[in-house]
Design an enzyme around this catalytic site. Structure first.
Site, mmCIF file in Angstrom:
data_model
loop_
_atom_site.group_PDB
_atom_site.id
_atom_site.type_symbol
_atom_site.label_atom_id
_atom_site.label_comp_id
_atom_site.label_asym_id
_atom_site.label_seq_id
_atom_site.Cartn_x
_atom_site.Cartn_y
_atom_site.Cartn_z
ATOM 1 N N GLY A 24 1.254 -0.793 -0.377
ATOM 2 C CA GLY A 24 -0.041 -0.134 -0.227
ATOM 3 C C GLY A 24 0.572 1.063 0.277
ATOM 4 C CD GLU A 57 2.725 -8.009 -5.676
ATOM 5 O OE1 GLU A 57 3.082 -8.644 -4.718
ATOM 6 O OE2 GLU A 57 2.227 -7.076 -4.750
#
Ligand code: XMP
Length: 509
Positions: free
Chosen positions: A51, A167
């Site tokens: 984030g 990812e």
């Protein structure tokens, strides 16, 4: 199942994709998702996402430390790592300089996440804060030149944390790292596939709809077609589909839809021919946003009027996908949400008073395609490139007329035929023709011509947020150009658009 907690990283949907690709179901929930609900889901593992925040910022999203008492394996990524360390008694500090981009990961321990990997691997970093002091029970498992604590683990508790992003594609073998977490750390079983999904979804639709009727708008696209087919498998003729023919689809698209859904799959579809009405409403309109508004409003008017004729309809079917749901739930608003609301032409007003049924709301686009194939939908429809709601109206620069529509349809159909013939259709995000508002001089035979110009647009993209112009082979461009000019009356020039997005957009209007 795996629970992913969303702390606002732009890569969150990629984490979920990586998990689902491994045939493990996962769900993304926003930061602040209560501990009781987490416990009730009984996840086999929890992933705390990255984030943009710093944990010492006043309003930065926090985590309930109770998460670490559930006995569930946890993987923290970037900001998720900082939350884990902070919650378990370690210390995070602002790094003197932000680290962004490629780094070489030196693996120090061949622990489960890095099983069978080389000792040096390229990874992708994007962080400001980093770890200063580890909580007790943790050891360092990998470092980079700038970041000593690039990967850490507490093996007893099955807590793992990565400062880099496994990812994203730039992290070589990142997908395997996630796979190792799923199977070697969490002990997940492969159980998520479209065959089992379809069986469960059909059952659920039957239970909630019972013997009532569902109405649904079909656009010709893959999402609404697959959603409708799934509902059709569940309730048969009690599903009433409405296809509003606005005349703005590509050549033969309506016929193909009719063939695949009505003729082959016996679905109940009402085709409403409103081509004239749309053309009249668009007469002399040149402003792109006005075109969008007119088309959107007229679609709703027609759809509502037709739906009202279906007595006792209680439900409205929609092809909403998981990314839309995640974005609308996310505390941070995904980057795509702004684009989507602007483009949402088919949105039907709430006053219709129908209960929503959205059977694809847990699926990503590629899963919807796999489901379509599983249900027997034809490949052309399943692999159809995205197509805008306002259709060809926003690919005709300037006013839309019957004649200009016909020119564009012919040119576009040649372009697609050649792209398909070259085996490039699926590789391209979108490929289409645009009719320009200029005329130019040419010679054909011995005659001077003064005719229209077609632009070829072809882009590669992953999500339409950014796009690159496709490097189509010159031979292919030559063939498309010569065929369009020879076969389409009224066109004497073809140009190729070499603009990426940004600064351009994919569509011309
Ligand atoms: P742009 O042109 O903004 O397009 O780069 C991004 C993606 O959105 C599609 N698009 C639309 N889709 N209604 C839609 O349903 C619209 O008004 C609209 N405008 C653009 C475009 O085809 C591309 O996939």
């Amino acid at each position: 199942m795996i629970l992913i907690i969303d702390f606002g990283s732009q890569f969150n949907q990629l984490i979920a994709r990586r998990v689902r690709e491994n045939e493990v179901y996962c769900q993304i929930e926003p930061a602040g998702f209560p501990l009781e609900k987490i416990a009730a889901l009984k996840p086999e593992g929890i992933i705390l996402s990255g984030g943009p925040s710093s944990i010492y910022e006043e309003n930065s999203p926090k985590i309930d430390p109770g998460i670490f008492e559930l006995g569930t394996p946890v993987l923290g990524i970037c900001y998720g790592m900082h939350l884990m360390i902070h919650a378990l008694g370690g210390k995070i500090s602002r790094a003197p300089k932000r680290e962004y981009g490629f780094a070489t990961l030196e693996i120090r321990q061949n622990e489960p996440i890095f099983k069978d990997m080389d000792s040096r691997i390229q990874c992708w970093m994007s962080h400001g804060d980093s770890t200063d002091i580890l909580p007790s029970g943790f050891t360092v498992t990998a470092s980079t030149q700038n970041t000593e604590f690039a990967a850490i683990a507490n093996f007893d508790k099955k807590f793992y944390a990565l400062q880099f992003h496994p990812e994203v594609e730039h992290t070589v073998r990142g997908t395997e790292m996630i796979r190792n977490f799923l199977f070697d750390v969490c002990g997940c079983q492969k159980s998520w596939n479209m065959g089992s999904f379809a069986a469960g979804a059909i059952d659920q639709i039957q239970q909630s709809v019972k013997d009532k009727k569902v109405v649904m708008g079909l656009s010709g696209g893959v999402d609404s077609s697959v959603a409708a087919l799934l509902i059709h498998k569940a309730i048969g003729k009690n599903l009433h589909c409405i296809f509003v023919d606005n005349g703005l689809l590509r050549k033969n698209e309506k016929e193909n839809l009719e063939q695949s859904l009505t003729a082959n799959l016996d679905m109940n579809i009402l085709f409403v021919d409103e081509r004239r009405r749309f053309l009249d409403a668009l007469k002399d309109v040149t402003d792109p946003e006005k075109k969008r508004k007119i088309i959107g409003k007229l679609f709703i008017d027609v759809f509502e009027a037709e739906a009202a004729k279906i007595k006792d309809a209680e439900f409205l079917g929609q092809g909403t996908l998981y990314p839309d749901i995640i974005e609308s739930k996310s505390a941070f608003g995904g980057p795509t949400s702004i684009i989507k609301s602007h483009h949402n032409v088919g949105g039907l007003p709430e006053k219709m008073n129908l209960k929503l049924i959205e059977p694809l709301q847990l699926l990503f686009k590629d899963e919807v395609r796999a489901l379509g194939l599983e249900l027997g939908l034809n490949e052309d429809l399943v692999w159809r490139q995205p197509f805008p709601g306002p259709g060809l109206a926003i690919r005709i620069m300037g006013a839309v007329s019957e004649e200009r529509l016909s020119i564009l349809k012919e040119a576009d159909s040649i372009l697609l035929e050649e792209i398909r013939g070259a085996g490039l259709y699926r590789e391209l995000w979108q490929s289409f023709a645009v009719l320009l508002p200029v005329k130019s001089v040419g010679v054909m035979g011995d005659k001077r011509t003064y005719d229209s110009c077609i632009a070829i647009r072809a882009v590669t993209s992953k999500d339409a947020m950014t796009a690159d112009w496709a490097r189509l082979p010159h031979e292919l461009l030559a063939k498309i150009s010569s065929r369009i000019i020879n076969e389409v009356d009224g066109v004497n020039r073809v140009v190729f658009d070499i603009t990426s997005k940004p600064p351009g957009t994919i569509e011309w209007e």
